[in-house]
Design a protein around this motif. Sequence first.
Motif, PDB file in Angstrom:
ATOM      1  N   GLY A  46      38.452  50.246  55.910  1.00  0.00           N
ATOM      2  CA  GLY A  46      37.534  50.890  57.130  1.00  0.00           C
ATOM      3  C   GLY A  46      38.401  51.693  57.918  1.00  0.00           C
ATOM      4  O   GLY A  46      37.859  52.187  58.579  1.00  0.00           O
ATOM      5  N   LYS A  47      39.687  51.812  57.774  1.00  0.00           N
ATOM      6  CA  LYS A  47      40.541  52.633  58.452  1.00  0.00           C
ATOM      7  C   LYS A  47      41.018  53.807  57.532  1.00  0.00           C
ATOM      8  O   LYS A  47      40.431  55.189  57.507  1.00  0.00           O
ATOM      9  CB  LYS A  47      41.527  51.812  58.795  1.00  0.00           C
ATOM     10  CG  LYS A  47      41.193  50.777  59.860  1.00  0.00           C
ATOM     11  CD  LYS A  47      42.601  49.872  60.279  1.00  0.00           C
ATOM     12  CE  LYS A  47      42.233  48.837  61.203  1.00  0.00           C
ATOM     13  NZ  LYS A  47      43.288  48.113  61.372  1.00  0.00           N
ATOM     14  N   ASN A  48      42.035  53.636  56.852  1.00  0.00           N
ATOM     15  CA  ASN A  48      42.426  54.803  55.749  1.00  0.00           C
ATOM     16  C   ASN A  48      41.985  54.489  54.337  1.00  0.00           C
ATOM     17  O   ASN A  48      42.312  55.105  53.566  1.00  0.00           O
ATOM     18  CB  ASN A  48      43.898  55.014  55.923  1.00  0.00           C
ATOM     19  CG  ASN A  48      44.840  53.648  55.608  1.00  0.00           C
ATOM     20  OD1 ASN A  48      44.500  52.862  56.149  1.00  0.00           O
ATOM     21  ND2 ASN A  48      45.599  54.026  54.635  1.00  0.00           N
ATOM     22  N   LEU A  49      41.828  53.114  54.047  1.00  0.00           N
ATOM     23  CA  LEU A  49      41.324  52.594  52.630  1.00  0.00           C
ATOM     24  C   LEU A  49      39.572  52.633  52.780  1.00  0.00           C
ATOM     25  O   LEU A  49      39.186  51.793  53.446  1.00  0.00           O
ATOM     26  CB  LEU A  49      41.917  51.399  52.478  1.00  0.00           C
ATOM     27  CG  LEU A  49      41.523  50.865  51.233  1.00  0.00           C
ATOM     28  CD1 LEU A  49      42.001  51.639  49.807  1.00  0.00           C
ATOM     29  CD2 LEU A  49      42.278  49.346  50.967  1.00  0.00           C
ATOM     30  N   LEU A  50      39.237  53.403  52.090  1.00  0.00           N
ATOM     31  CA  LEU A  50      37.593  53.506  51.610  1.00  0.00           C
ATOM     32  C   LEU A  50      37.528  53.170  50.395  1.00  0.00           C
ATOM     33  O   LEU A  50      37.916  53.666  49.463  1.00  0.00           O
ATOM     34  CB  LEU A  50      37.114  54.996  52.170  1.00  0.00           C
ATOM     35  CG  LEU A  50      37.848  55.198  53.472  1.00  0.00           C
ATOM     36  CD1 LEU A  50      37.354  56.820  53.708  1.00  0.00           C
ATOM     37  CD2 LEU A  50      37.225  54.466  54.461  1.00  0.00           C
ATOM     38  N   ILE A  51      36.476  52.358  50.165  1.00  0.00           N
ATOM     39  CA  ILE A  51      36.154  51.788  48.707  1.00  0.00           C
ATOM     40  C   ILE A  51      34.660  52.175  48.412  1.00  0.00           C
ATOM     41  O   ILE A  51      33.576  51.834  49.330  1.00  0.00           O
ATOM     42  CB  ILE A  51      36.275  50.464  48.684  1.00  0.00           C
ATOM     43  CG1 ILE A  51      37.937  49.961  48.683  1.00  0.00           C
ATOM     44  CG2 ILE A  51      35.929  50.031  47.082  1.00  0.00           C
ATOM     45  CD1 ILE A  51      38.187  48.660  48.976  1.00  0.00           C
ATOM     46  N   PHE A  52      34.498  52.734  47.322  1.00  0.00           N
ATOM     47  CA  PHE A  52      32.984  53.078  46.892  1.00  0.00           C
ATOM     48  C   PHE A  52      32.830  51.966  45.851  1.00  0.00           C
ATOM     49  O   PHE A  52      33.423  52.076  44.669  1.00  0.00           O
ATOM     50  CB  PHE A  52      32.810  54.628  46.407  1.00  0.00           C
ATOM     51  CG  PHE A  52      31.529  54.720  45.420  1.00  0.00           C
ATOM     52  CD1 PHE A  52      30.344  54.134  46.024  1.00  0.00           C
ATOM     53  CD2 PHE A  52      31.502  55.613  44.497  1.00  0.00           C
ATOM     54  CE1 PHE A  52      29.363  54.280  45.491  1.00  0.00           C
ATOM     55  CE2 PHE A  52      30.350  55.738  43.734  1.00  0.00           C
ATOM     56  CZ  PHE A  52      29.213  55.332  44.277  1.00  0.00           C
ATOM     57  N   ASP A  53      31.804  50.997  45.959  1.00  0.00           N
ATOM     58  CA  ASP A  53      31.551  50.106  45.159  1.00  0.00           C
ATOM     59  C   ASP A  53      30.711  50.521  44.149  1.00  0.00           C
ATOM     60  O   ASP A  53      29.367  50.289  44.250  1.00  0.00           O
ATOM     61  CB  ASP A  53      31.170  48.659  45.948  1.00  0.00           C
ATOM     62  CG  ASP A  53      30.853  47.617  44.896  1.00  0.00           C
ATOM     63  OD1 ASP A  53      31.236  47.612  43.692  1.00  0.00           O
ATOM     64  OD2 ASP A  53      30.291  46.605  45.324  1.00  0.00           O
TER      65      ASP A  53
END
Length: 209
Positions: free
Chosen positions: A71-78
């Motif tokens: 949610g900061k610099n790590l973003l995940i598309f599930d």
Amino acid sequence: MLKLISSALSSNKLVSIIDRDVASFGYMLGLEAIKWHVERGKYVWVASYDPLRSLFRDMDRIGIDYGEHIGKNLLIFDVFGSIKGIEPEIDGVFTLKGYLDDNVFILKYQKLISEVIESLRPRPEEVTVLGHLESGLCRLFKNPIKVQKKVWDLIRGVPLKLSIIKTYILPECSPMDELVYFRSDLVIEGFVEKDRRKLIVTKGGEDEP
């Protein structure tokens, strides 16, 4: 091997890690490669074709503190959750909602990427992208080769400098073999020989020191 991957990424080469055996676990190298970027606050986009709980388990094994960075610099598309209609309700994890087929998925993914880029403040010049276990395409889509090609074209069209790693377990999606090898600049393959896990470079390594 990580030094070789880092060198390729810094040159904007497409890196693919292909497991020829389900037990070779070469795909973990992809997570190891992004760990440095995550820990230093660089933006990392992970598109996971595996269940979210499996991704987090593998991150734990590598030592990625995803709880600190998501949610900061790590973003995940599930991707898996999007197709299966699972909403994780975790800040920094994105899913596509509503009806999805092979074509609608690409259209909605394109819109999601645009929205995420516009939301980033400050807007980064560079993003590291990990396609985590894209072999999952074969169990999620009717025409995985078509979707893979369109996803690659979509990512390549992003108006940012991208460092791209993609990982596959080939026995789970054997039709992907030729396409992945052809489109990649650096290919690392994992396999098991006499109960030992091994990694070899089968494309692109000769250009590296």
